[in-house]
Design a protein around this motif. Structure first.
Motif, PDB file in Angstrom:
ATOM      1  N   GLU A  58     -13.791  35.737  40.111  1.00  0.00           N
ATOM      2  CA  GLU A  58     -14.278  34.367  40.274  1.00  0.00           C
ATOM      3  C   GLU A  58     -15.780  34.369  40.529  1.00  0.00           C
ATOM      4  O   GLU A  58     -16.275  35.088  41.391  1.00  0.00           O
ATOM      5  CB  GLU A  58     -13.537  33.727  41.447  1.00  0.00           C
ATOM      6  N   PHE A  59     -16.490  33.536  39.784  1.00  0.00           N
ATOM      7  CA  PHE A  59     -17.944  33.449  39.873  1.00  0.00           C
ATOM      8  C   PHE A  59     -18.320  32.160  40.602  1.00  0.00           C
ATOM      9  O   PHE A  59     -18.727  31.179  39.984  1.00  0.00           O
ATOM     10  CB  PHE A  59     -18.553  33.492  38.468  1.00  0.00           C
ATOM     11  N   THR A  60     -18.182  32.169  41.920  1.00  0.00           N
ATOM     12  CA  THR A  60     -18.490  30.964  42.687  1.00  0.00           C
ATOM     13  C   THR A  60     -19.654  31.170  43.638  1.00  0.00           C
ATOM     14  O   THR A  60     -20.190  30.208  44.164  1.00  0.00           O
ATOM     15  CB  THR A  60     -17.264  30.514  43.507  1.00  0.00           C
ATOM     16  N   GLY A  61     -20.044  32.403  43.871  1.00  0.00           N
ATOM     17  CA  GLY A  61     -21.140  32.686  44.785  1.00  0.00           C
ATOM     18  C   GLY A  61     -22.144  33.599  44.119  1.00  0.00           C
ATOM     19  O   GLY A  61     -22.205  33.699  42.897  1.00  0.00           O
ATOM     20  N   GLU A  62     -22.915  34.289  44.940  1.00  0.00           N
ATOM     21  CA  GLU A  62     -23.917  35.199  44.404  1.00  0.00           C
ATOM     22  C   GLU A  62     -23.284  36.400  43.718  1.00  0.00           C
ATOM     23  O   GLU A  62     -23.761  36.850  42.692  1.00  0.00           O
ATOM     24  CB  GLU A  62     -24.867  35.653  45.509  1.00  0.00           C
ATOM     25  N   PRO A  64     -19.622  38.190  42.228  1.00  0.00           N
ATOM     26  CA  PRO A  64     -18.256  37.859  41.826  1.00  0.00           C
ATOM     27  C   PRO A  64     -17.245  38.272  42.901  1.00  0.00           C
ATOM     28  O   PRO A  64     -17.414  39.289  43.562  1.00  0.00           O
ATOM     29  CB  PRO A  64     -18.044  38.675  40.552  1.00  0.00           C
ATOM     30  N   THR A  67      -9.856  38.675  43.233  1.00  0.00           N
ATOM     31  CA  THR A  67      -8.620  38.347  43.940  1.00  0.00           C
ATOM     32  C   THR A  67      -7.464  38.951  43.166  1.00  0.00           C
ATOM     33  O   THR A  67      -7.365  38.764  41.956  1.00  0.00           O
ATOM     34  CB  THR A  67      -8.426  36.817  44.007  1.00  0.00           C
ATOM     35  N   TYR A  71      -1.926  34.516  41.862  1.00  0.00           N
ATOM     36  CA  TYR A  71      -3.071  33.677  42.157  1.00  0.00           C
ATOM     37  C   TYR A  71      -2.857  32.293  41.586  1.00  0.00           C
ATOM     38  O   TYR A  71      -2.050  32.093  40.691  1.00  0.00           O
ATOM     39  CB  TYR A  71      -4.334  34.283  41.545  1.00  0.00           C
ATOM     40  N   GLU A  76      -1.822  26.768  36.622  1.00  0.00           N
ATOM     41  CA  GLU A  76      -2.930  27.590  36.161  1.00  0.00           C
ATOM     42  C   GLU A  76      -2.465  28.871  35.470  1.00  0.00           C
ATOM     43  O   GLU A  76      -3.269  29.586  34.906  1.00  0.00           O
ATOM     44  CB  GLU A  76      -3.815  27.972  37.347  1.00  0.00           C
TER      45      GLU A  76
END
Length: 139
Positions: A58-62, A64, A67, A71, A76
């Motif tokens: 997951e690319f949500t912060g600085e 990756p 997980t 999931y 999904e």
């Protein structure tokens, strides 16, 4: 002819594979695949292993975040796909409607991008490399 991806999603099927005659499921999918082969539309297709055996990056912060499965929510889960060649979205949808899936499943139909989607960028180094990779049978 354009390429379309038929993405099979399990959105909380009312019947689990454990409750089904799995041989009958395999046979139904095999007949569906065979019909697409005979019609000349099937380019590729595969199922996917259980989500518990996979990971999500997951690319949500600085950096990756990885997980491990299982999931996401049931809607999904992506269970498999077919890549077909069809003359239109409507034709691809008609093939999707014929899939032997149980209640609670969905198939998302999406056109695969092609060179026309990158008009005006033909001189891009990586578009040129991709053209060569495809000629070499990669991708």
């Amino acid at each position: 002819m354009a390429k379309y991806m038929l993405i099979m999603r399990n959105s909380g099927s009312e019947q689990s594979f454990d409750e089904m005659d799995f041989d009958a499921v395999i046979t139904a999918m095999g007949k569906y695949n065979e019909a697409m082969i005979e019609a000349g539309v099937l380019l590729a297709g595969d199922g996917l292993s259980d989500a518990a055996q996979g990971s999500v990056v997951e690319f949500t912060g600085e950096a990756p975040i990885v997980t491990d499965g299982p999931y996401g929510e049931a809607h999904e889960l992506f269970n498999g796909f077919w890549t077909i060649q069809a003359g239109s979205l409507q034709e691809a949808v008609e093939w999707a409607k014929r899939a032997p899936l149980t209640r609670g499943n969905k198939i998302e139909v999406r056109r695969v991008t092609d060179e026309s989607d990158f008009a005006g960028h033909e001189d891009n180094e990586y578009l040129q490399k991709e053209r060569q990779w495809r000629a070499d049978g990669i991708g």
